[in-house]
Design a protein around this motif. Sequence first.
Motif, short mmCIF file in Angstrom:
data_model
loop_
_atom_site.label_atom_id
_atom_site.label_comp_id
_atom_site.label_asym_id
_atom_site.label_seq_id
_atom_site.Cartn_x
_atom_site.Cartn_y
_atom_site.Cartn_z
N LYS A 184 0.84 -1.20 0.00
CA LYS A 184 0.00 0.00 0.00
C LYS A 184 0.87 1.25 0.00
O LYS A 184 0.63 2.19 -0.76
CB LYS A 184 -0.91 0.04 1.24
CG LYS A 184 -2.11 -0.84 1.18
CD LYS A 184 -2.94 -0.60 2.43
CE LYS A 184 -3.98 -1.65 2.63
NZ LYS A 184 -4.74 -1.43 3.87
N ALA A 185 1.88 1.27 0.85
CA ALA A 185 2.77 2.43 0.94
C ALA A 185 3.52 2.65 -0.37
O ALA A 185 3.68 3.79 -0.82
CB ALA A 185 3.75 2.25 2.09
N LYS A 186 3.96 1.57 -0.99
CA LYS A 186 4.68 1.69 -2.26
C LYS A 186 3.76 2.17 -3.38
O LYS A 186 4.16 2.98 -4.22
CB LYS A 186 5.34 0.36 -2.63
CG LYS A 186 6.51 0.04 -1.73
CD LYS A 186 7.15 -1.27 -2.10
CE LYS A 186 8.34 -1.55 -1.19
NZ LYS A 186 9.03 -2.79 -1.57
N ARG A 187 2.52 1.69 -3.39
CA ARG A 187 1.56 2.15 -4.40
C ARG A 187 1.27 3.64 -4.21
O ARG A 187 1.24 4.41 -5.18
CB ARG A 187 0.27 1.33 -4.35
CG ARG A 187 0.48 -0.11 -4.78
CD ARG A 187 -0.79 -0.90 -5.08
NE ARG A 187 -1.90 -0.72 -4.19
CZ ARG A 187 -2.17 -1.52 -3.15
NH1 ARG A 187 -1.40 -2.53 -2.85
NH2 ARG A 187 -3.25 -1.30 -2.42
N ALA A 188 1.10 4.05 -2.97
CA ALA A 188 0.83 5.47 -2.68
C ALA A 188 2.03 6.32 -3.09
O ALA A 188 1.86 7.40 -3.68
CB ALA A 188 0.50 5.66 -1.21
N ALA A 189 3.24 5.86 -2.80
CA ALA A 189 4.44 6.61 -3.17
C ALA A 189 4.57 6.74 -4.68
O ALA A 189 5.14 7.72 -5.18
CB ALA A 189 5.68 5.93 -2.58
N ALA A 190 4.02 5.78 -5.41
CA ALA A 190 4.06 5.82 -6.88
C ALA A 190 2.94 6.68 -7.46
O ALA A 190 2.81 6.81 -8.68
CB ALA A 190 3.97 4.40 -7.44
N GLY A 191 2.12 7.26 -6.59
CA GLY A 191 1.07 8.16 -7.05
C GLY A 191 -0.33 7.59 -7.04
O GLY A 191 -1.28 8.27 -7.44
N ALA A 192 -0.50 6.34 -6.59
CA ALA A 192 -1.83 5.75 -6.52
C ALA A 192 -2.62 6.44 -5.41
O ALA A 192 -2.15 6.57 -4.30
CB ALA A 192 -1.74 4.26 -6.25
N LEU A 193 -3.81 6.91 -5.74
CA LEU A 193 -4.70 7.53 -4.76
C LEU A 193 -5.56 6.41 -4.18
O LEU A 193 -6.61 6.06 -4.72
CB LEU A 193 -5.53 8.62 -5.42
CG LEU A 193 -4.70 9.72 -6.10
CD1 LEU A 193 -5.59 10.69 -6.85
CD2 LEU A 193 -3.83 10.44 -5.08
N LEU A 194 -5.07 5.83 -3.09
CA LEU A 194 -5.66 4.61 -2.54
C LEU A 194 -7.12 4.76 -2.15
O LEU A 194 -7.88 3.78 -2.23
CB LEU A 194 -4.84 4.13 -1.35
CG LEU A 194 -3.37 3.80 -1.66
CD1 LEU A 194 -2.67 3.34 -0.39
CD2 LEU A 194 -3.24 2.78 -2.76
N ASP A 195 -7.55 5.94 -1.78
CA ASP A 195 -8.94 6.12 -1.39
C ASP A 195 -9.90 6.07 -2.57
O ASP A 195 -11.11 6.06 -2.39
CB ASP A 195 -9.14 7.40 -0.58
CG ASP A 195 -8.78 8.66 -1.35
OD1 ASP A 195 -7.98 8.59 -2.30
OD2 ASP A 195 -9.31 9.73 -0.99
N THR A 196 -9.37 5.99 -3.79
CA THR A 196 -10.21 5.89 -4.98
C THR A 196 -10.29 4.45 -5.50
O THR A 196 -10.96 4.19 -6.50
CB THR A 196 -9.69 6.78 -6.12
OG1 THR A 196 -8.42 6.30 -6.57
CG2 THR A 196 -9.58 8.23 -5.66
N THR A 197 -9.63 3.51 -4.83
CA THR A 197 -9.56 2.13 -5.30
C THR A 197 -10.92 1.45 -5.19
O THR A 197 -11.57 1.49 -4.15
CB THR A 197 -8.54 1.32 -4.47
OG1 THR A 197 -7.27 1.96 -4.57
CG2 THR A 197 -8.43 -0.11 -4.97
N VAL A 198 -11.33 0.82 -6.28
CA VAL A 198 -12.54 0.00 -6.29
C VAL A 198 -12.16 -1.35 -6.89
O VAL A 198 -11.57 -1.42 -7.97
CB VAL A 198 -13.68 0.64 -7.12
CG1 VAL A 198 -14.88 -0.29 -7.19
CG2 VAL A 198 -14.07 1.99 -6.55
N ILE A 199 -12.48 -2.42 -6.16
CA ILE A 199 -12.24 -3.78 -6.62
C ILE A 199 -13.58 -4.39 -7.00
O ILE A 199 -14.51 -4.41 -6.20
CB ILE A 199 -11.60 -4.64 -5.51
CG1 ILE A 199 -10.26 -4.07 -5.05
CG2 ILE A 199 -11.46 -6.09 -5.94
CD1 ILE A 199 -9.14 -4.22 -6.02
#
Length: 112
Positions: free
Chosen positions: A87-102
Amino acid sequence: MFVISSEQSSKQMKDSRVMMVKLTQDLARGLGPWKDMYHENQAVLNDLGARLIFAGTEKDDDSKLTVIIDFDSLEAMKAFGGHEELKAKRAAAGALLDTTVITVMSEGSFAG
């Protein structure tokens, strides 16, 4: 945030042999940094029981990511969703985790 959107019940998800999912997410810095992060962490994803089938952004919007992932099981999907280092690595790469939909795909889903 890890939102699962599906019409399947928990029991149906547990009974599925293939856990093919569609992940959508907004990116703050476009696909490039996310792609680099994926390649650096591909072995971790595979060790969790997941394989990336497809990842790409919309033609006219490099901030709208769609990913197709094949998980070995519901447990593998949960392990991915709860993996704090990823999660931290995805966020550091610019992923806006609060927008994730599975979205869990149907039992008939397949990869060629």
